[in-house]
Write an enzyme that holds these catalytic residues in place. Structure first.
Site, PDB file in Angstrom:
ATOM      1  N   MET A  90       0.859  -1.187   0.000  1.00 15.61           N
ATOM      2  CA  MET A  90       0.000   0.000   0.000  1.00 15.61           C
ATOM      3  C   MET A  90       0.898   1.240   0.000  1.00 15.61           C
ATOM      4  O   MET A  90       0.688   2.174  -0.763  1.00 15.61           O
ATOM      5  CB  MET A  90      -0.915   0.019   1.238  1.00 15.61           C
ATOM      6  CG  MET A  90      -2.124  -0.879   1.098  1.00 15.61           C
ATOM      7  SD  MET A  90      -3.099  -0.922   2.633  1.00 15.61           S
ATOM      8  CE  MET A  90      -4.717  -1.348   1.967  1.00 15.61           C
ATOM      9  N   ASP A  91       1.929   1.213   0.835  1.00 19.11           N
ATOM     10  CA  ASP A  91       2.847   2.350   0.908  1.00 19.11           C
ATOM     11  C   ASP A  91       3.511   2.581  -0.446  1.00 19.11           C
ATOM     12  O   ASP A  91       3.639   3.712  -0.901  1.00 19.11           O
ATOM     13  CB  ASP A  91       3.912   2.092   1.980  1.00 19.11           C
ATOM     14  CG  ASP A  91       4.875   3.245   2.131  1.00 19.11           C
ATOM     15  OD1 ASP A  91       6.094   3.002   2.211  1.00 19.11           O
ATOM     16  OD2 ASP A  91       4.413   4.411   2.168  1.00 19.11           O
ATOM     17  N   GLU A  92       3.920   1.516  -1.094  1.00 13.79           N
ATOM     18  CA  GLU A  92       4.595   1.639  -2.390  1.00 13.79           C
ATOM     19  C   GLU A  92       3.646   2.158  -3.465  1.00 13.79           C
ATOM     20  O   GLU A  92       4.019   3.003  -4.281  1.00 13.79           O
ATOM     21  CB  GLU A  92       5.193   0.289  -2.782  1.00 13.79           C
ATOM     22  CG  GLU A  92       5.805   0.229  -4.163  1.00 13.79           C
ATOM     23  CD  GLU A  92       6.921   1.234  -4.388  1.00 13.79           C
ATOM     24  OE1 GLU A  92       7.472   1.771  -3.406  1.00 13.79           O
ATOM     25  OE2 GLU A  92       7.211   1.503  -5.575  1.00 13.79           O
ATOM     26  N   THR A 123       6.627   9.462   2.571  1.00 13.05           N
ATOM     27  CA  THR A 123       5.439   9.111   3.338  1.00 13.05           C
ATOM     28  C   THR A 123       5.457   9.869   4.651  1.00 13.05           C
ATOM     29  O   THR A 123       6.458   9.850   5.368  1.00 13.05           O
ATOM     30  CB  THR A 123       5.441   7.612   3.694  1.00 13.05           C
ATOM     31  OG1 THR A 123       5.781   6.852   2.545  1.00 13.05           O
ATOM     32  CG2 THR A 123       4.084   7.192   4.210  1.00 13.05           C
TER      33      THR A 123
END
Lengths: 273, 212
Positions: A166-168, A183
């Site tokens: 999700m972060d990527e 982030t």
């Protein structure tokens, strides 16, 4: 290298600038002359010709659902304005010719760097994923098939493996939608476990762009949308907007020093969602 | 299951399984020093060094997921995500120390070059995953926490690849079948805070595997 307060420094660098300090907001490429419109960001990100291997392509480990969804979205790249993002083994390959701002760039004699979500090279064992991005809608779709090296509870993907993807996906979306770079926060609510070897679809939307931050949301669900795996929201990625020509080295150094000193007050800040 | 029996079942005295939470040639001096520091505390202050096996299945031998979630499998090479990279120093180098009565954990984390995000620094997602894993082991031993309900992370600074980050985890409260935990990840000298997070886990008992 300023390690302590890069976030504070960038935050301060917004319109409330210290008196006497030129407004310096270094972008990813201080010396580049190209504009940062969505189209140019995308075209620079998706080179037409490259020797680099693109890992976001079907291989023997992809299950039928993954292959079908991939074909579905490939069609949309021809007619509906979607773009399939390439995925190289290292993030450095994605930003060739560019470097991190604020002297964060570190020289290195190592050679085998990998972007985390491509850390496992064996087909089907780790992350199998591909991201499709829509420049004008500022949306992304990530097709994700977790392999057995991503396990958490036996037979299911580790929650952390989904968090990382999700972060990527947020990261690449934020970059192409508005030059988002780091982030600031990530907030995930897990609902169901993803079985290893099955497909999860991550739908990412840019909710708003405000105060140098991009706010995005994501829903991860099964292909038939009957099972929601997780929802994440409020993730903000700092955007470093382009500026007129970069300052001289001396001005830059002086600016960075002043920003660093002032930035100490930001260390205790809590970034609320 | 009392905390003590959970811990003793989790930390077998004798096992053929390889423990990955032990020093190796890739550990930087800070990592080695901190490890020694905490190893001393396991002798005097009630801390326990948790073993870390290649697969989570090895940690719950004889037990299975409840509610029929257990899935049969003919595969053999399963790995817990944070041990997915086997080459020393390239991926996650980490060790978790747990204190049963204080309900606290300390995780020493040295990210390798396969965990990269911004060039030279660990991917935010790699820290997120290790925070989730540390929360997970802490929740399990502190109160049979089993599944992550939520994870909320605020990032402050990037962790340079090859350096050490210390994750301090506390169990804030246990309420309504849920464990609430907090974590601060910082540099050894505590001068740099890398991130702060909170995690909520659902309490559920693992079932004994039937002999059938």
């Amino acid at each position: 290298m300023i390690r302590r307060s890069f976030l504070g420094a960038v935050r301060l660098g917004q319109h409330r600038v210290l008196p006497g300090v030129p407004q310096v907001l270094p972008r990813l490429s201080p010396t580049s002359a190209f504009g940062s419109s969505a189209d140019s960001l995308v075209s620079r990100f998706c080179p037409e010709k490259t020797d680099l291997k693109d890992y976001a392509l079907p291989n023997a480990s992809w299950c039928p659902d993954m292959l079908n969804l991939y074909q579905e979205f490939l069609e949309k790249t021809k007619t509906d304005g979607w773009v399939k993002l390439p995925s190289f083994k290292s993030n450095r390959d994605h930003i060739q010719g560019l470097k991190l701002p604020f002297g964060l760039a570190v020289a290195s004699d190592k050679s085998d760097w990998r972007i985390f979500t491509r850390c496992i090279q064996e087909e089907g064992q780790g992350y199998e994923y591909v991201i499709f991005f829509h420049p004008s809608k500022k949306k992304s779709i990530c097709l994700f098939q977790p392999g057995p090296y991503l396990e958490g509870p036996p037979g299911f993907a580790h929650g952390g493996s989904l968090a990382a993807l999700m972060d990527e996906t947020f990261s690449k979306t934020a970059y192409l939608a508005g030059e988002g770079l780091f982030t600031v926060s990530l907030n995930i609510r897990f609902k169901n476990l993803i079985p290893v070897g099955s497909v999860a679809i991550l739908n990412v939307d840019v909710e708003k762009i405000e105060d140098q931050k991009l706010y995005m949301s994501c829903i991860a669900q099964s292909r038939d949308q009957q099972t929601v795996y997780a929802k994440s929201s409020g993730k903000e990625v700092l955007s470093l907007n382009p500026l007129p020509p970069s300052p001289s080295r001396q001005t830059e150094r002086r600016t960075l020093m002043m920003l660093a000193q002032a930035g100490t007050s930001f260390l205790e800040w809590d970034w609320h969602l | 299951s009392s905390a003590d029996s959970l811990v003793s079942r989790f930390c077998p005295e004798k096992t053929d399984l390889k423990d990955y939470a032990l020093p190796n040639a890739s550990w930087c001096p800070d990592m080695l020093n901190l490890y020694q520091e905490f190893l001393e505390k396991t002798k005097t202050d009630g801390w326990v060094k948790l073993p870390s096996f290649k697969s989570n299945r090895d940690h719950i031998q004889g037990l299975k997921l409840p509610f029929g979630l257990a899935v049969a499998s003919d595969k053999s090479d399963w790995r817990i995500f944070t041990r997915c990279i086997q080459e020393e120093g390239q991926g996650y180098e980490y060790v978790i120390f747990f204190h049963p009565s204080k309900k606290k954990s300390i995780c020493l984390f040295q990210p390798g070059p396969y965990l990269e995000g911004p060039p030279g620094f660990a991917h935010g997602g790699s820290l997120a995953a290790l925070m989730d894993e540390t929360f997970s082991k802490t929740a399990y031993l502190a109160g049979e926490g089993l599944f992550t309900v939520s994870l909320n992370i605020r990032f402050k600074n990037l962790i340079p690849v090859g350096s050490v980050a210390i994750l301090n985890v506390d169990v804030e409260k246990i309420e309504d079948q849920k464990l609430y935990m907090s974590c601060i990840a910082q540099s050894r000298d505590q001068q740099t805070v890398y991130a702060k997070s909170s995690g909520v886990f659902l309490q559920l008992q693992l079932e004994e595997e039937s002999s059938q």
